[in-house]
Enzyme design. Sequence first.
Site, PDB file in Angstrom:
ATOM      1  N   HIS A 162       0.882  -1.172   0.000  1.00 40.72           N
ATOM      2  CA  HIS A 162       0.000   0.000   0.000  1.00 40.72           C
ATOM      3  C   HIS A 162       0.918   1.220   0.000  1.00 40.72           C
ATOM      4  O   HIS A 162       2.012   1.170   0.579  1.00 40.72           O
ATOM      5  CB  HIS A 162      -0.836   0.094   1.277  1.00 40.72           C
ATOM      6  CG  HIS A 162      -1.684  -1.093   1.585  1.00 40.72           C
ATOM      7  ND1 HIS A 162      -1.219  -2.180   2.262  1.00 40.72           N
ATOM      8  CD2 HIS A 162      -2.986  -1.331   1.346  1.00 40.72           C
ATOM      9  CE1 HIS A 162      -2.203  -3.061   2.419  1.00 40.72           C
ATOM     10  NE2 HIS A 162      -3.287  -2.575   1.870  1.00 40.72           N
TER      11      HIS A 162
ATOM     12  N   ASP B 176       2.425   1.803   3.356  1.00 40.03           N
ATOM     13  CA  ASP B 176       3.355   0.823   3.941  1.00 40.03           C
ATOM     14  C   ASP B 176       4.787   1.335   3.768  1.00 40.03           C
ATOM     15  O   ASP B 176       5.673   1.010   4.550  1.00 40.03           O
ATOM     16  CB  ASP B 176       3.272  -0.531   3.218  1.00 40.03           C
ATOM     17  CG  ASP B 176       1.921  -1.190   3.366  1.00 40.03           C
ATOM     18  OD1 ASP B 176       1.173  -0.824   4.283  1.00 40.03           O
ATOM     19  OD2 ASP B 176       1.617  -2.076   2.536  1.00 40.03           O
TER      20      ASP B 176
ATOM     21  N   MET C  14       2.336  -5.872  -7.510  1.00 33.87           N
ATOM     22  CA  MET C  14       1.010  -5.299  -7.224  1.00 33.87           C
ATOM     23  C   MET C  14       1.135  -4.140  -6.242  1.00 33.87           C
ATOM     24  O   MET C  14       1.938  -4.181  -5.315  1.00 33.87           O
ATOM     25  CB  MET C  14       0.109  -6.394  -6.626  1.00 33.87           C
ATOM     26  CG  MET C  14      -1.294  -5.968  -6.276  1.00 33.87           C
ATOM     27  SD  MET C  14      -1.464  -5.394  -4.575  1.00 33.87           S
ATOM     28  CE  MET C  14      -2.200  -6.838  -3.814  1.00 33.87           C
TER      29      MET C  14
ATOM     30  N   GLU D 242     -11.155  -6.747  -4.825  1.00 38.05           N
ATOM     31  CA  GLU D 242     -11.008  -7.787  -3.796  1.00 38.05           C
ATOM     32  C   GLU D 242     -12.216  -7.803  -2.875  1.00 38.05           C
ATOM     33  O   GLU D 242     -12.392  -6.895  -2.057  1.00 38.05           O
ATOM     34  CB  GLU D 242      -9.720  -7.505  -3.004  1.00 38.05           C
ATOM     35  CG  GLU D 242      -9.470  -8.522  -1.909  1.00 38.05           C
ATOM     36  CD  GLU D 242      -8.176  -8.260  -1.134  1.00 38.05           C
ATOM     37  OE1 GLU D 242      -7.333  -7.446  -1.596  1.00 38.05           O
ATOM     38  OE2 GLU D 242      -8.021  -8.866  -0.066  1.00 38.05           O
TER      39      GLU D 242
ATOM     40  N   LYS E 233     -14.760  -8.817   0.204  1.00 31.11           N
ATOM     41  CA  LYS E 233     -14.714  -9.291   1.593  1.00 31.11           C
ATOM     42  C   LYS E 233     -16.087  -9.021   2.195  1.00 31.11           C
ATOM     43  O   LYS E 233     -16.644  -7.946   1.958  1.00 31.11           O
ATOM     44  CB  LYS E 233     -13.618  -8.544   2.368  1.00 31.11           C
ATOM     45  CG  LYS E 233     -13.370  -9.088   3.774  1.00 31.11           C
ATOM     46  CD  LYS E 233     -12.200  -8.374   4.465  1.00 31.11           C
ATOM     47  CE  LYS E 233     -11.898  -9.015   5.805  1.00 31.11           C
ATOM     48  NZ  LYS E 233     -10.818  -8.327   6.538  1.00 31.11           N
TER      49      LYS E 233
ATOM     50  N   GLU F 267      -9.840 -13.888  -2.008  1.00 30.11           N
ATOM     51  CA  GLU F 267      -8.979 -14.233  -0.861  1.00 30.11           C
ATOM     52  C   GLU F 267      -9.582 -15.380  -0.055  1.00 30.11           C
ATOM     53  O   GLU F 267     -10.754 -15.336   0.326  1.00 30.11           O
ATOM     54  CB  GLU F 267      -8.782 -12.996   0.043  1.00 30.11           C
ATOM     55  CG  GLU F 267      -7.993 -13.348   1.302  1.00 30.11           C
ATOM     56  CD  GLU F 267      -7.546 -12.147   2.100  1.00 30.11           C
ATOM     57  OE1 GLU F 267      -7.089 -11.164   1.481  1.00 30.11           O
ATOM     58  OE2 GLU F 267      -7.645 -12.203   3.332  1.00 30.11           O
TER      59      GLU F 267
ATOM     60  N   HIS G 148     -11.489 -14.572   3.163  1.00 31.82           N
ATOM     61  CA  HIS G 148     -12.715 -13.769   3.060  1.00 31.82           C
ATOM     62  C   HIS G 148     -13.925 -14.650   2.784  1.00 31.82           C
ATOM     63  O   HIS G 148     -14.983 -14.461   3.400  1.00 31.82           O
ATOM     64  CB  HIS G 148     -12.553 -12.699   1.979  1.00 31.82           C
ATOM     65  CG  HIS G 148     -11.480 -11.698   2.297  1.00 31.82           C
ATOM     66  ND1 HIS G 148     -11.108 -10.709   1.428  1.00 31.82           N
ATOM     67  CD2 HIS G 148     -10.696 -11.537   3.401  1.00 31.82           C
ATOM     68  CE1 HIS G 148     -10.147  -9.974   1.979  1.00 31.82           C
ATOM     69  NE2 HIS G 148      -9.882 -10.468   3.166  1.00 31.82           N
TER      70      HIS G 148
ATOM     71  N   ASP H 271      -5.218 -13.886  -3.310  1.00 32.26           N
ATOM     72  CA  ASP H 271      -4.699 -13.702  -1.952  1.00 32.26           C
ATOM     73  C   ASP H 271      -4.881 -15.014  -1.191  1.00 32.26           C
ATOM     74  O   ASP H 271      -6.009 -15.456  -0.947  1.00 32.26           O
ATOM     75  CB  ASP H 271      -5.452 -12.577  -1.224  1.00 32.26           C
ATOM     76  CG  ASP H 271      -4.935 -11.192  -1.599  1.00 32.26           C
ATOM     77  OD1 ASP H 271      -4.101 -11.090  -2.528  1.00 32.26           O
ATOM     78  OD2 ASP H 271      -5.368 -10.210  -0.956  1.00 32.26           O
TER      79      ASP H 271
ATOM     80  N   ASP I 139     -11.393 -12.066  11.391  1.00 30.00           N
ATOM     81  CA  ASP I 139     -10.431 -12.179  10.286  1.00 30.00           C
ATOM     82  C   ASP I 139      -9.068 -12.594  10.836  1.00 30.00           C
ATOM     83  O   ASP I 139      -8.373 -11.805  11.463  1.00 30.00           O
ATOM     84  CB  ASP I 139     -10.361 -10.786   9.630  1.00 30.00           C
ATOM     85  CG  ASP I 139      -9.474 -10.754   8.418  1.00 30.00           C
ATOM     86  OD1 ASP I 139      -9.043 -11.821   7.961  1.00 30.00           O
ATOM     87  OD2 ASP I 139      -9.235  -9.637   7.929  1.00 30.00           O
TER      88      ASP I 139
ATOM     89  N   ASP J  89      -6.324 -14.288   9.087  1.00 28.13           N
ATOM     90  CA  ASP J  89      -5.128 -14.198   8.232  1.00 28.13           C
ATOM     91  C   ASP J  89      -4.061 -15.222   8.608  1.00 28.13           C
ATOM     92  O   ASP J  89      -2.876 -14.888   8.756  1.00 28.13           O
ATOM     93  CB  ASP J  89      -4.513 -12.782   8.291  1.00 28.13           C
ATOM     94  CG  ASP J  89      -5.285 -11.793   7.436  1.00 28.13           C
ATOM     95  OD1 ASP J  89      -6.018 -12.209   6.528  1.00 28.13           O
ATOM     96  OD2 ASP J  89      -5.130 -10.573   7.683  1.00 28.13           O
TER      97      ASP J  89
ATOM     98  N   ASP K 180      -1.500 -13.179   1.675  1.00 26.64           N
ATOM     99  CA  ASP K 180      -2.026 -12.028   2.422  1.00 26.64           C
ATOM    100  C   ASP K 180      -2.375 -12.481   3.834  1.00 26.64           C
ATOM    101  O   ASP K 180      -3.533 -12.642   4.184  1.00 26.64           O
ATOM    102  CB  ASP K 180      -3.257 -11.450   1.708  1.00 26.64           C
ATOM    103  CG  ASP K 180      -3.605 -10.085   2.269  1.00 26.64           C
ATOM    104  OD1 ASP K 180      -2.781  -9.521   3.018  1.00 26.64           O
ATOM    105  OD2 ASP K 180      -4.705  -9.590   1.988  1.00 26.64           O
TER     106      ASP K 180
HETATM  107  C1  GCO Z   1      -7.792  -7.541   4.628  1.00 29.69           C
HETATM  108  C2  GCO Z   1      -7.443  -7.460   3.164  1.00 29.69           C
HETATM  109  C3  GCO Z   1      -6.220  -6.636   2.909  1.00 29.69           C
HETATM  110  C4  GCO Z   1      -6.023  -6.340   1.443  1.00 29.69           C
HETATM  111  C5  GCO Z   1      -4.937  -5.326   1.289  1.00 29.69           C
HETATM  112  C6  GCO Z   1      -4.599  -5.073  -0.143  1.00 29.69           C
HETATM  113  O1  GCO Z   1      -8.581  -8.407   4.973  1.00 29.69           O
HETATM  114  O2  GCO Z   1      -7.305  -6.731   5.410  1.00 29.69           O
HETATM  115  O3  GCO Z   1      -7.283  -8.776   2.694  1.00 29.69           O
HETATM  116  O4  GCO Z   1      -5.090  -7.274   3.442  1.00 29.69           O
HETATM  117  O5  GCO Z   1      -5.715  -7.477   0.715  1.00 29.69           O
HETATM  118  O6  GCO Z   1      -5.356  -4.173   1.887  1.00 29.69           O
HETATM  119  O7  GCO Z   1      -5.585  -4.389  -0.748  1.00 29.69           O
HETATM  120 MN    MN Z   2      -6.363  -9.446   0.881  1.00 30.83          MN
HETATM  121 MN    MN Z   3      -7.994 -10.234   4.187  1.00 26.55          MN
END
Ligand code: GCO
Ligand code: MN
Ligand code: MN
Length: 388
Positions: free
Chosen positions: A55, A58, A89, A182, A184, A218, A221, A246, A256, A258, A288
Amino acid sequence: MTEFTPTPADQFTFGLWTVGSIGRDPFGEPTRKPLSAPYIVQRLAELGAYGVNLHDNDLVPIDASAAERDRLVSDFKAALNDHGLKVPMATTNLFTDPAFKDGAFTSADARVRAYALQKTMLSMDLGHELGADVYDFWGGREGTEVDAGGKLLDSLAWFRDSLNFLADYSESQGYNYKFVLEPKPNEPRGDIFFPTAGSMLGFIATLDKPDRFGVNPEFAHDTMAGLNFAHAVAQVIDAGKLFHIDLNDQKMGRFDQDLRFGAENIKTAFFLVKLLEDTHYSGMKHFDAHALRTEDEAGVWAFAKGCMRTYLMLKEKARQFNDDSEIQAALSAYRVEDSELEALSKKFSPENAQALKSRTFDRSALGTRGPGLEHLDQLTIDLILGMR
Ligand code: GCO
Ligand code: MN
Ligand code: MN
């Protein structure tokens, strides 16, 4: 086992924000120190990754001066160059700053929507400078907790206008971005707009330049929402829209998480990897995810290695599945072919319709056939568990 050691040819990527996660959560302070972007580049290259995604913020803090921006970008570029890592990306942080608390492109405040466009154009400039050709839109704050504001239909139109604007901006600058949307379902908003891959596919068809847009599905998600991620990805592939993916993991119905790829739903992960490999997916495989909050820096690199190793092990399992004669025999037995009926069913013609209407089917035989899925699925389990 060296055979599961990744190389750049595997096209694995991480985000600065993933391995860079400092372990903050809504209940607790960070548990790890920040890692600098050049250091992350060096470590990811050593581990065999292909690239690192980011991002805007970042790398460059939202309130950085122009001089600070230039220094951070040039140090980052030098590290990319030294270690041969790419930036495939880029994306915009449209969720951390309080300005975006009620949405960015879908804010009810026209000033916020305009600021989101400005921030995204600048971030697209940065991504282009770093060599990115995929630009991601994750609408973390594009949603609501309450619908009393009455902006549901307006939000769709505002989001569409923004994407059309940015696709035109990209073209006017000579950038060759492919955009990925993307989906979610929730978190951080109570309900996020466009919650599934299917919603994104439907929306893409309404854009001015639909060919420039794909989906970035993802694992976590869909899993949060209790959906089968491999099914979602299959639909995106069928639409020709899998430009990016992702990968991570997640317990169904939880916050969430991850998690490290393959940490939780190993069977879905297997069928996903098989799908990607069988269809020769050629985009980036982006992890991700982040290390557990319990971990120190060593745990971060163990996490990153684990994501890639598990993918490669599942890829090897997919190859074994395709080469296993007993599994292939069970697969053939599962499908019943009938060339005459398939020819009649493929495409409508008055003759085909008439022939099908006058055909007699043995309904009871159709209902009593056992397709052998228990056997086939157990063979798959034996294979995944290393017993074949
Ligand atoms: C999340 C998302 C993020 C995006 C990232 C790139 O659940 O926080 O998956 O990690 O992928 O912001 O756009
Ligand atoms: Mn993501
Ligand atoms: Mn995510």
